[in-house]
Design a protein around this motif. Sequence first.
Motif, mmCIF file in Angstrom:
data_model
loop_
_atom_site.group_PDB
_atom_site.id
_atom_site.type_symbol
_atom_site.label_atom_id
_atom_site.label_comp_id
_atom_site.label_asym_id
_atom_site.label_seq_id
_atom_site.Cartn_x
_atom_site.Cartn_y
_atom_site.Cartn_z
ATOM 1 N N LEU A 223 35.962 21.525 -25.084
ATOM 2 C CA LEU A 223 35.170 22.446 -24.265
ATOM 3 C C LEU A 223 33.778 22.633 -24.875
ATOM 4 N N GLU A 224 33.719 22.839 -26.180
ATOM 5 C CA GLU A 224 32.432 23.025 -26.845
ATOM 6 C C GLU A 224 31.581 21.758 -26.752
ATOM 7 N N GLU A 225 32.231 20.596 -26.826
ATOM 8 C CA GLU A 225 31.498 19.338 -26.682
ATOM 9 C C GLU A 225 30.880 19.213 -25.290
ATOM 10 N N SER A 226 31.595 19.705 -24.278
ATOM 11 C CA SER A 226 31.055 19.623 -22.918
ATOM 12 C C SER A 226 29.823 20.506 -22.770
ATOM 13 N N TYR A 227 29.803 21.656 -23.452
ATOM 14 C CA TYR A 227 28.622 22.516 -23.423
ATOM 15 C C TYR A 227 27.467 21.886 -24.196
ATOM 16 N N GLN A 228 27.795 21.260 -25.313
ATOM 17 C CA GLN A 228 26.762 20.581 -26.088
ATOM 18 C C GLN A 228 26.132 19.451 -25.271
ATOM 19 N N TRP A 230 25.971 19.284 -22.021
ATOM 20 C CA TRP A 230 25.172 19.933 -20.980
ATOM 21 C C TRP A 230 23.788 20.286 -21.501
ATOM 22 N N ASN A 231 23.746 20.894 -22.688
ATOM 23 C CA ASN A 231 22.464 21.307 -23.252
ATOM 24 C C ASN A 231 21.600 20.106 -23.626
ATOM 25 N N GLU A 232 22.228 19.021 -24.076
ATOM 26 C CA GLU A 232 21.470 17.824 -24.447
ATOM 27 C C GLU A 232 20.881 17.134 -23.224
ATOM 28 N N LYS A 233 21.575 17.197 -22.094
ATOM 29 C CA LYS A 233 21.083 16.554 -20.868
ATOM 30 C C LYS A 233 19.962 17.348 -20.218
ATOM 31 N N ALA A 234 19.987 18.658 -20.387
ATOM 32 C CA ALA A 234 18.984 19.502 -19.742
ATOM 33 C C ALA A 234 17.669 19.442 -20.507
ATOM 34 N N ALA A 235 16.576 19.634 -19.793
ATOM 35 C CA ALA A 235 15.274 19.728 -20.452
ATOM 36 C C ALA A 235 15.279 20.905 -21.419
ATOM 37 N N SER A 236 14.605 20.743 -22.535
ATOM 38 C CA SER A 236 14.541 21.776 -23.568
ATOM 39 C C SER A 236 13.351 22.696 -23.307
ATOM 40 N N ILE A 237 13.596 24.002 -23.360
ATOM 41 C CA ILE A 237 12.561 25.001 -23.062
ATOM 42 C C ILE A 237 12.401 25.914 -24.268
ATOM 43 N N ASN A 253 23.064 28.632 -19.614
ATOM 44 C CA ASN A 253 24.482 28.728 -19.958
ATOM 45 C C ASN A 253 25.307 29.279 -18.799
ATOM 46 N N ASP A 254 24.741 30.240 -18.070
ATOM 47 C CA ASP A 254 25.449 30.774 -16.906
ATOM 48 C C ASP A 254 25.620 29.703 -15.836
ATOM 49 N N MET A 255 24.591 28.898 -15.646
ATOM 50 C CA MET A 255 24.703 27.838 -14.646
ATOM 51 C C MET A 255 25.800 26.851 -15.032
ATOM 52 N N ARG A 256 25.915 26.573 -16.311
ATOM 53 C CA ARG A 256 26.975 25.654 -16.758
ATOM 54 C C ARG A 256 28.364 26.209 -16.466
#
Length: 704
Positions: A223-228, A230-237, A253-256
């Motif tokens: 589960l934590e890997e799936s969040y990681q 997600w964050n790696e695929k998204a543009a960094s702000i 994170n809410d969108m995920r």
Amino acid sequence: MDYRVIKENDLFLLTDTNGNIPENHPYGLGLYTKDTRFLSKLDLKINGEDPILLSSDADQNYKADILLTNPHMEEDGELILWRESVEIERSRFIYDDVLYEEIKVKNYFPKPVRFEISIHADADFLDMFVVRGFQNGDLGSRTGQTAEGNTLSFHYAGADNVNRSTLITWDKEAKKVDEKGKIDFEFELAHSETDRVTLAIRPQIGKAKPNTAAQKDDAMRKLEESYQEWNEKAASIKTDFAPLQRLVDRGLNDMRVLLTDVGFGPFPVAGLPWFGVPFGRDSLIAALQILPFQSEIAKGTLLTMAHYQGQNVDPWRDEQPGKIMHEIRFGELAATGQIPFTPYYGTVDATPLFLILLSEYVKWTGDTELALSLEKTIENALMWIDEYGDRDKDLFVEYHQESSKGIANQGWKDSGDSVVHRNGEYAKTPIALAEVQGYVYQAKMGIADIYETMNQIERAEQLRRQANSLKERFDEEFWMEDVQFYAIALDEKKEQVGTITSNPGHVLFSGMLNEDRAKAVTEMLVSPKMFSGYGIRTMAEGEAGYNPMSYHDGSIWPHDNSISLLGMSKTGYQQEAGKVMSGLIDAAAHFEYDRLPELFCGYDSLGGKAVKYPVACSPQAWAAGTPLVFIQSMLGLFPDSLKKEITLSPVLLDGMNALEVQNIAIGEGQLSIAVTRSGETFIVEVLKNTTGYSLKSTGTLVQK
């Protein structure tokens, strides 16, 4: 919030802050999937008594941690447990359609202690519409329960001829298991010793055997890997303005956590706890909000909506050929035809919004192949707009409820009192909403651009002619000269519904307004009667229907603001956009986890505190997407892969000196930019541009 909710894919858990599901709780607490409650009771006790809550946290969305301790326990003068001597930690998360809960206990008493932790569970298998009091009907019945070894299960035979069950397993030998749902665990701990038990709870629908639950630690790691990922695929702000950074991080994170996949790619469901299902309007707008940062979500949303596109004329479901759905439900009442949500199509705006998302997706990604594969879906949607949406062939798209159990008002303000005349009378259908006409204009112009690149020149020109005719008619029929603003709608008699509302703000984004009218709309939105200090109200203060505590008649909806913000940014009203964004950022500080809720009350910020709306969804998809719109609006970033160009008009909010966004996917490349303040101007540094597109900026442009 006085509840805790966690979700993963199609399973979510709603409890009180202690982590319990009390029976018959007014909030409808429980474990849900497919619109069915698979746990209606979950109580934890120590030696038969309720523990004392120390802390309760669901900050990370996908897991919840609850800390408890024991009350003082004596019997006939004999000490059983000294107060606060046992720490009880409940940690739960969901992975692969399994709810895991670890109960960890630790002894802080100087001497060894012995105690029992008991779990009492039950399942009523009620349809969510019944739980929420919206509907009664013919339902199935419980068919008993089974206790065997380290397993307890509850069983139900549905009126839809589908068997449902809830399976509970645990990894520590139980002292006693009661078939009524009570499981007792005995613990004997030396000073400072810990022990634990893990429960795995699995809903089961139909005859297929449930998968064996993964080990808790393996499930948590995945589960934590799936969040990681997600964050790696998204543009960094990244920004130096901490309140905005918190809000953006929370939004991503809410969108995920709100993502679900029903077979066509991930897309955001509307919100928790009650709208964790595909929603046409909500999912489409949320996907549009996150498009600059995670474009795959738009693709999954488009493919899901295309799959469920209307095929027939079915008044029961407000369905018509080419129409994009409003909402789909999967519970017993839907399966037996007692409610029309299979799916239900009573929405006037999802169809043009589908076309807008598609055209914006292509402009961001250059993925004309998706548009080509959806050409039939596009044409059917355009047909619906012209043939069914425009009921009387006056160029305006109207709505009218056909279904006896459908929705009366079918725009985004779908409460019964949301379209109201200046004299307080409610408008009667068919109703043509202002923002819907803007959506139709934007949809046709956007699809025309795509068709032109596909060499369908004649069809593209036809769509542009239709859009421009609509633009002329809109200005003639909706503009109110006396207040220098647009009516919210035209009613059944084609008379203006003249109340001043936020709806015309959406038309800013469409590109349908001329410069003078865009200026007038923007000025009204940020005027004292519309802008509370915390955001743009849904209805102006002083109107007959105005009520700051209402759902749609004076409250503040972040997503409503976000669409107006895109329009302000696109039309050059960055200062006004900044005022609205700053207000919403200030408001977020008054809500748990710095999270913008679905809506909040429209009171002035002079009161010093944003006032929550009692039953607002949180997290909610298009509220979560609103901070991401802030970033796009501040950058003034609007790419066009069809023309191979990118426009920027950056500004920073008061209190901000730097904004950096890395790895924005545009076309087949990426764009990374940094905006910094230099006195009254802004310097745009291009850190990376592998798109091959030309870049135009109103700020000082520095290319590396």
